[in-house]
Scaffold this motif. Structure first.
Motif, PDB file in Angstrom:
ATOM      1  N   PHE A 146       0.840  -1.206   0.000  1.00 10.24           N
ATOM      2  CA  PHE A 146       0.000   0.000   0.000  1.00 10.24           C
ATOM      3  C   PHE A 146       0.874   1.254   0.000  1.00 10.24           C
ATOM      4  O   PHE A 146       0.634   2.202  -0.742  1.00 10.24           O
ATOM      5  N   SER A 147       1.884   1.252   0.881  1.00  9.88           N
ATOM      6  CA  SER A 147       2.725   2.451   1.032  1.00  9.88           C
ATOM      7  C   SER A 147       3.550   2.713  -0.226  1.00  9.88           C
ATOM      8  O   SER A 147       3.875   3.866  -0.533  1.00  9.88           O
ATOM      9  N   ASP A 148       3.889   1.671  -0.960  1.00  6.43           N
ATOM     10  CA  ASP A 148       4.661   1.852  -2.195  1.00  6.43           C
ATOM     11  C   ASP A 148       3.841   2.581  -3.260  1.00  6.43           C
ATOM     12  O   ASP A 148       4.406   3.211  -4.161  1.00  6.43           O
ATOM     13  N   ILE A 149       2.540   2.445  -3.176  1.00  8.06           N
ATOM     14  CA  ILE A 149       1.669   3.082  -4.156  1.00  8.06           C
ATOM     15  C   ILE A 149       1.407   4.539  -3.776  1.00  8.06           C
ATOM     16  O   ILE A 149       1.512   5.444  -4.615  1.00  8.06           O
ATOM     17  N   ALA A 170       9.052   5.297  -2.641  1.00  9.77           N
ATOM     18  CA  ALA A 170      10.411   5.783  -2.391  1.00  9.77           C
ATOM     19  C   ALA A 170      10.998   6.276  -3.711  1.00  9.77           C
ATOM     20  O   ALA A 170      10.602   5.809  -4.790  1.00  9.77           O
ATOM     21  N   PRO A 171      11.927   7.211  -3.646  1.00 13.87           N
ATOM     22  CA  PRO A 171      12.551   7.699  -4.881  1.00 13.87           C
ATOM     23  C   PRO A 171      13.112   6.542  -5.706  1.00 13.87           C
ATOM     24  O   PRO A 171      13.810   5.683  -5.180  1.00 13.87           O
TER      25      PRO A 171
END
Lengths: 546, 186
Positions: free
Chosen positions: A523-526, A530-531
């Motif tokens: 979820f957090s990757d979407i 992260a750069p």
């Protein structure tokens, strides 16, 4: 498409999980968890909501105790470790209370059109509890153990399209971002994956608040959602010929576009090298108990080494991808299909638009104005394989497809050993078209199909198949689905690969386990990547040490 | 009782097959029933009226120039042909005498009209229904209702007919028919 090629399918970047994640990433969709009413033992309810192009969709999850003797992946199960719906919008407490009395009973209840899908999942007993123990003790789980299973839970059914009173696909298919096939079902599984990770972290924290640690994000990404798939998927491919045609057409068009590239760019050459190396590592980690599949994987491993050696010499030559596809004809079907998927993966700009044409809401129709002569020509062109089969042979009619009275579970029977063939389902397309060919032989070629069907309505089904394949050339599986050689697992793998699944783990010739979303973004990757994070780079995931 | 369109299609198709109709005709009957439901009509009742007496392959057909007449017609058997004969140019009009389900005939007209032409079914005082192609051109789009209220008793009757295509379970079929075991505690 022949059965054995379908049965060697691999996921591609056109697969439905991939296109969903691309869509979510493009929107930077933010998954929230407005409800978490889970007790210390991991039982209760939770809600995950995500906005997508103007609409909010919520996974409503229920986790319930389950006795080991009741844990089965079969359709005939009546209880599960967890159960879910995708709710259209954000559910109120009253909605949750209503759903809590129904969703854990699955097919035994009725639903409303606010529910877009219905599903359930069972724990991987060997991994779930071990992972809770590890995390509670403050340790990350053993990589080898995680790798050997690959998921905390496996879904055993994901129902959509109006089943049990849920919403018809027509309710949402016109919404932006929701037109792709199985979009709601794929969203449900991705959100369920997040729930299983939260659940294991929660139980571990409750069990030992002082020592527990959360599962590392690196390991979270290596977890997918398992799935146990049986015969129910196979009839779908036959009963949705135009949809099936559109899937295969997209795939074949993608391959054709790549093969037409005359000069490979340095970037694409580098990418193919990377993907080939990844594919070899993925295959090296693909271990199953099934002897036949193990042998196929072994050949694939060996041939992929040959592919790498073969490619090294002529990457810079004209039309290298056409040459590679031509060379692939000497390798096994598994290798051929993996190479095709790899080349498609390496050319996103050439192929990604094709996902827009993979839906269909058009049912096949009879063209009564067609002449019998034209129908015969279409039949000869597209069903020559069926006309050549001797359906008087017991081998060619050895099996029959049927629906059991037990929860309407689709099953396959042996015609000459079991009862029930008089209630056979019409998956015997080849036999029916063969019979049609015989009937047409005695008809006037100038007569209309309408006139022919008035006299012989029993051939209506077969006429529709012939007329459909004339306009949709990939709409038929060109094999006898009732012969003693038919392996339903081939149809299951084809559909599951189209979903985007990998790590096919056959448990019989009509039952397989798979992994969905392994390696996919969290979820957090979407929402907050992260750069440099690429949400679209998880084809054939490789499990790596952190 | 609230049902989805897809659910109605599935139960009507199976009900027709359970009543003995061949698969292709069962598809046509279900499509007509769904069309009626999607337009707020009694699609279940129309299908039940058409399949209740079972399937008979024989149909009496009379031709008089460009007019085709089905006598004592079963709509589930000859209805699809009525529209296809007109679409093919084999007839200008089709007369259906004493149809068992006039409403289903209207549903079939709706389904047929969505593709190439607008079909009309007209009742006459002597119990006949005349099918003609009223106009050729753009047809109205298929109406989609995602919530359809159906009569619970009718749905139960259709479900009972649909259940006729289910094969009784045996211990053997439970173990071998699906190719999987009965517990999965791994």
């Amino acid at each position: 498409m022949r059965l054995d090629r379908l049965g060697s399918s691999f996921p591609t970047r056109l697969s439905f999980m991939r296109s969903l994640i691309r869509q979510l990433a493009a929107e930077r969709a933010d998954v929230t968890r407005p409800v978490w009413e889970i007790d210390d033992h991991g039982f209760g309810r939770a809600v995950y909501s995500v906005g997508l192009l103007g609409h909010t969709y919520s996974l409503v999850a229920f986790s319930t105790p389950l006795a080991p003797e009741n844990r089965t992946d079969r359709v005939i199960a009546e209880a599960w470790d967890s159960s879910y719906v995708i709710f259209d919008g954000v559910p109120t407490t009253a909605d949750l209370d209503r759903l809590e009395t129904r969703v854990p009973t699955q097919e035994a209840s009725r639903y409303e059109d606010s529910e877009l899908s219905l599903s359930r999942a069972n724990k991987s007993v060997r991994l779930f509890e071990r992972m809770v123990e590890n995390l509670a003790a403050g340790e990350q789980p053993d990589q080898q153990m995680l790798t050997s299973v690959g998921y905390l839970m496996r879904t055993t059914a994901v129902y959509g399209s109006g089943k049990f009173g849920t919403a018809d696909r027509g309710k949402y298919a016109g919404r932006s971002g929701m037109d792709a096939p199985f979009r709601v079902e794929m969203l449900s599984v991705w959100l369920t994956r997040g729930f299983t990770i939260d659940l294991v972290n929660h139980i571990a924290a409750c069990r030992s608040p002082e020592t527990a640690v959360a599962l590392s994000e690196h390991l979270q990404r290596q977890l997918g959602i398992g799935n146990a798939t049986g015969l129910g998927m196979a009839p779908f491919l036959v009963s949705h010929p135009i949809l099936f045609n559109n899937w295969i057409t997209a795939r074949e068009t993608a391959i054709a576009r790549v093969v037409a590239v005359e000069e490979a760019s340095p970037e694409s050459i580098t990418r193919v090298h990377e993907l080939l190396a990844r594919a070899r590592r993925h295959v090296a980690q693909w271990r199953v108990e099934d002897e036949l599949q193990t042998a196929r994987i072994s050949v694939l491993e060996s041939e992929l080494a040959d592919v790498e050696a073969t490619l090294a010499g002529w990457f810079g030559d004209p039309s290298p991808w056409a040459r590679l596809m031509a060379e692939a004809a000497t390798w096994s079907l598994e290798t051929q299909e993996l190479i095709a998927a790899l080349l498609v993966e390496a050319h996103p700009a050439l192929v990604d638009d094709l996902t827009a044409g993979m839906s269909s809401s058009t049912p096949p129709r009879i063209d009564g104005a067609m002449s019998v002569g034209s129908l015969q020509e279409h039949l000869a062109e597209h069903f020559g394989w069926a006309v050549e089969i001797d359906f008087g042979s017991r081998d060619e009619t050895a099996q029959f497809w049927y629906i059991s009275e037990e929860k309407s579970e689709p099953r396959l029977g042996l015609r000459y050993e079991e009862s029930g063939a008089d209630l056979e389902q019409p998956l015997d397309v080849g036999r029916r078209v063969n019979a049609l060919a015989g009937a047409l032989a005695g008809a006037d070629p100038q007569e209309s199909v309408a006139g022919f069907l008035l006299a012989q309505p029993e051939h209506r089904f077969a006429v529709m198949r012939v007329q459909t394949v004339a306009e949709h050339p990939y709409s038929e599986i060109r094999d006898n689905l009732i012969s003693d050689r038919c392996l339903p697992i081939d149809m299951l793998r084809a559909k599951l690969a189209m979903f985007g699944a990998c790590k096919f783990d056959p448990k019989s010739d009509r039952w397989t386990r798979i992994n969905m979303y392994q390696g996919a973004p969290l979820f957090s990757d979407i929402a907050n990547p992260a750069p440099g994070f690429d949400a679209d780079d998880w084809w054939l995931p490789v499990l790596e040490e952190s | 009782m609230i049902c989805s369109i897809n659910e109605i299609r599935a139960v009507l198709r199976k009900a027709a097959m359970g009543s003995g109709f061949p698969a292709g005709l069962a598809d046509a009957i279900a499509a007509a029933g769904v069309w009626l439901c999607a337009h707020g009509r009694d699609g279940l009742g129309a299908v039940l009226a058409a399949v209740d007496g079972g399937y008979e392959a024989e149909v009496a057909v009379e031709r008089d120039g460009a007019t085709v007449t089905f006598a004592g017609a079963r709509v589930g058997r000859c209805g699809p042909s009525a529209f296809e004969l007109i679409a093919a140019g084999d007839a200008d009009e089709v007369i259906i005498e004493d149809p068992d389900s006039p409403t289903l005939l209207e549903g079939m007209a709706g389904v047929a009209s969505t593709r190439t032409a607008t079909f009309v079914t007209t009742p006459t005082v002597d119990g006949r229904f005349t099918v003609v192609c009223a106009a050729v051109g753009e047809a109205s789009p298929f109406a989609i209702r995602t919530v359809v209220a159906v009569d619970e008793e009718q749905f139960a009757t259709a479900s009972a007919l649909a259940a006729r295509i289910l094969v009784p379970a045996t211990d053997e079929s439970r173990l071998s028919g699906a190719g999987a075991g009965l517990t999965d505690n791994d």
